[in-house]
Design an enzyme around this catalytic site. Sequence first.
Site, short mmCIF file in Angstrom:
data_model
loop_
_atom_site.label_atom_id
_atom_site.label_comp_id
_atom_site.label_asym_id
_atom_site.label_seq_id
_atom_site.Cartn_x
_atom_site.Cartn_y
_atom_site.Cartn_z
N GLU A 1 -14.63 2.12 -15.24
CA GLU A 1 -14.20 2.11 -16.63
C GLU A 1 -14.39 3.49 -17.27
O GLU A 1 -15.25 4.25 -16.90
CB GLU A 1 -14.97 1.04 -17.43
CG GLU A 1 -16.46 1.23 -17.51
CD GLU A 1 -17.21 0.74 -16.27
OE1 GLU A 1 -16.59 0.58 -15.22
OE2 GLU A 1 -18.43 0.56 -16.38
N LYS A 2 -13.55 3.75 -18.28
CA LYS A 2 -13.62 5.02 -19.00
C LYS A 2 -14.46 4.85 -20.25
O LYS A 2 -14.78 3.73 -20.65
CB LYS A 2 -12.21 5.45 -19.40
CG LYS A 2 -11.21 5.39 -18.29
CD LYS A 2 -11.23 6.69 -17.54
CE LYS A 2 -9.93 6.92 -16.82
NZ LYS A 2 -8.82 7.03 -17.72
N SER B 1 -2.26 14.10 -15.73
CA SER B 1 -3.43 13.95 -16.60
C SER B 1 -3.79 15.29 -17.21
O SER B 1 -3.55 16.35 -16.60
CB SER B 1 -4.61 13.46 -15.74
OG SER B 1 -5.83 13.67 -16.41
N ARG C 1 -13.02 14.67 -27.19
CA ARG C 1 -11.86 14.09 -26.52
C ARG C 1 -10.91 13.51 -27.57
O ARG C 1 -11.33 13.24 -28.69
CB ARG C 1 -12.27 12.90 -25.61
CG ARG C 1 -13.19 13.22 -24.47
CD ARG C 1 -12.45 13.95 -23.35
NE ARG C 1 -13.34 14.10 -22.21
CZ ARG C 1 -14.26 15.04 -22.09
NH1 ARG C 1 -14.43 15.93 -23.04
NH2 ARG C 1 -15.03 15.11 -21.00
N TYR D 1 -9.80 15.38 -8.89
CA TYR D 1 -8.75 14.49 -9.43
C TYR D 1 -7.67 15.34 -10.14
O TYR D 1 -6.47 15.14 -9.96
CB TYR D 1 -9.42 13.51 -10.39
CG TYR D 1 -8.51 12.68 -11.26
CD1 TYR D 1 -7.83 11.57 -10.75
CD2 TYR D 1 -8.36 12.98 -12.62
CE1 TYR D 1 -7.02 10.80 -11.57
CE2 TYR D 1 -7.55 12.21 -13.44
CZ TYR D 1 -6.89 11.13 -12.91
OH TYR D 1 -6.08 10.37 -13.74
N ARG E 1 -11.54 19.36 -25.48
CA ARG E 1 -10.11 19.22 -25.23
C ARG E 1 -9.36 19.54 -26.51
O ARG E 1 -9.82 19.19 -27.60
CB ARG E 1 -9.78 17.76 -24.85
CG ARG E 1 -10.33 17.26 -23.53
CD ARG E 1 -9.84 18.04 -22.41
NE ARG E 1 -9.93 17.37 -21.12
CZ ARG E 1 -9.80 18.02 -19.98
NH1 ARG E 1 -9.63 19.31 -19.96
NH2 ARG E 1 -9.87 17.38 -18.83
N ASP F 1 0.86 -1.18 0.00
CA ASP F 1 0.00 0.00 0.00
C ASP F 1 0.90 1.24 0.00
O ASP F 1 1.57 1.53 1.00
CB ASP F 1 -0.90 -0.01 1.25
CG ASP F 1 -1.93 1.11 1.20
OD1 ASP F 1 -1.75 2.07 0.41
OD2 ASP F 1 -2.92 1.03 1.97
N CYS G 1 -6.56 16.27 -17.14
CA CYS G 1 -7.60 16.79 -16.21
C CYS G 1 -7.09 18.00 -15.43
O CYS G 1 -7.87 18.64 -14.74
CB CYS G 1 -8.03 15.71 -15.22
SG CYS G 1 -9.33 14.67 -15.87
P1 NAD Z 1 -5.52 1.80 -13.04
O1 NAD Z 1 -6.57 2.09 -12.04
O2 NAD Z 1 -5.71 0.66 -13.98
O3 NAD Z 1 -4.11 1.62 -12.32
C1 NAD Z 1 -3.78 2.27 -11.12
C2 NAD Z 1 -3.25 1.22 -10.17
O4 NAD Z 1 -2.86 1.87 -8.94
C3 NAD Z 1 -4.30 0.17 -9.78
O5 NAD Z 1 -3.85 -1.13 -10.12
C4 NAD Z 1 -4.45 0.33 -8.29
O6 NAD Z 1 -4.66 -0.88 -7.57
C5 NAD Z 1 -3.12 0.96 -7.90
N1 NAD Z 1 -3.21 1.61 -6.60
C6 NAD Z 1 -4.23 2.39 -6.14
N2 NAD Z 1 -4.00 2.73 -4.85
C7 NAD Z 1 -2.83 2.15 -4.51
C8 NAD Z 1 -2.09 2.12 -3.30
N3 NAD Z 1 -2.52 2.76 -2.22
N4 NAD Z 1 -0.94 1.42 -3.27
C9 NAD Z 1 -0.51 0.74 -4.38
N5 NAD Z 1 -1.17 0.75 -5.54
C10 NAD Z 1 -2.31 1.43 -5.61
O7 NAD Z 1 -5.32 3.17 -13.86
P2 NAD Z 1 -4.57 3.45 -15.23
O8 NAD Z 1 -5.60 3.80 -16.22
O9 NAD Z 1 -3.59 2.41 -15.54
O10 NAD Z 1 -3.81 4.80 -14.84
C11 NAD Z 1 -2.44 4.82 -14.46
C12 NAD Z 1 -2.04 6.24 -14.11
O11 NAD Z 1 -2.27 7.10 -15.24
C13 NAD Z 1 -2.83 6.84 -12.95
O12 NAD Z 1 -1.98 7.67 -12.20
C14 NAD Z 1 -3.87 7.69 -13.64
O13 NAD Z 1 -4.31 8.75 -12.82
C15 NAD Z 1 -3.09 8.19 -14.86
N6 NAD Z 1 -3.97 8.56 -15.97
C16 NAD Z 1 -4.68 7.60 -16.62
C17 NAD Z 1 -5.49 7.97 -17.68
C18 NAD Z 1 -6.29 6.95 -18.44
O14 NAD Z 1 -7.00 7.33 -19.37
N7 NAD Z 1 -6.22 5.68 -18.12
C19 NAD Z 1 -5.58 9.31 -18.08
C20 NAD Z 1 -4.86 10.26 -17.37
C21 NAD Z 1 -4.03 9.88 -16.33
#
Ligand code: NAD
Length: 338
Positions: A189-190, A119, A218, A147, A281, A50, A121
């Site tokens: 999910e997105k 992001s 987007r 976020y 965007r 964690d 965002c």
């Molecule tokens: P995801 O949710 O699939 O992966 C994030 C991972 O972080 C998860 O597996 C989760 O279990 C882990 N996590 C959460 N809390 C935790 C903790 N306390 N300790 C350890 N692990 C922890 O998301 P993703 O889509 O792969 O995104 C990855 C990164 O990219 C994130 O930082 C997200 O904010 C950023 N991001 C993603 C997108 C997108 O479109 N997917 C867009 C912009 C930014």
Amino acid sequence: MKKALVCGAGGFIASHLVTRLKREGYWVRGVDLKRPEFSATAADDFRLLDLREPGGCDSAIALEQGRFDEVYQLAADMGGMGFIHSAECEILRNNALINVNMIHAAARAGVPRYFFSSSVCIYRDMEPGEPELTEAEAYPARPDNEYGWEKLYAERVALAFGRKYGFEVRIARFQNCYGPEGTWTGGREKAPAAICRKVAEAMDGGTIDVWGDGRAIRSYTYVDDMVDGIYALTQSSLRGPANIGSPEYVSVAQLVKTVAQVAGKTIGVKYVEGPVGVQSRNFSNERIYSTGWKSRYSLRDGIARTYPWVDQQVHARRAGPGVGAGVSAAAGGGGLTP
Ligand code: NAD
């Protein structure tokens, strides 16, 4: 052999990143609260930790010999717009703790290079047709949701630690990312995965519910492109944030049309009220282009690689024990981020 720590390696983008780093010849440790859901990790070492806890971050970064050459911080509590609007406090608390504790641990361990996943965002809402925003135009800051505010804060934390402790920090501002093995159901999910799921669940000639009015604009980046961009940016000399995204901007209506075409189905759309996020965007990619990176997948190509995987998950769930065939095409999800 270079050693990389990948945080969030049980998640979507980071699990693909681990595979990419292995191809580059790295020794990789992945850390997450959970293992990857859909296939075995490619990491040499995977730890369940964690990262909100300082002790979790210290364990993640500890090596018996030497230190990590690169840390990739992608762990976050996140999801689509539905999740972002319903879990503001969890997002602010969990992500701030992860980001502050992880960079502190990296600084103390003397890691020379740190990547942070931000992001788009962090940007304000835009009018359709407005000229591109550059990275510098994130200020004056007006993110649309908490976020985005936390990401902006974490960018500043990363840059400040880099300055004070003298290590290289690379920050990517991701556009919406999609591809196989991403969250496709359950509320986090997105939009691309949610639309793929709804189309997969619908009969040919059926109708799906979509949040908003279909006009939100987007760009959607295929995961292989995103992972290439992360790697190119981390190896580069680019200091300060860089946008990473496909230059193909489409409306939600066009996204649905593309998915339906790939599925070979005629799909009607009922627009319903739901959290959509910003209206438009449009971001400059000039900084990331200066590394030589360019996205290789059009939306159509990326959806052609993603839809069959989501369709397979939908069918596997239907066939699974205790799961009936009547999964509603309108159920949940559809969240738009970033
Ligand atoms: P995801 O949710 O699939 O992966 C994030 C991972 O972080 C998860 O597996 C989760 O279990 C882990 N996590 C959460 N809390 C935790 C903790 N306390 N300790 C350890 N692990 C922890 O998301 P993703 O889509 O792969 O995104 C990855 C990164 O990219 C994130 O930082 C997200 O904010 C950023 N991001 C993603 C997108 C997108 O479109 N997917 C867009 C912009 C930014």
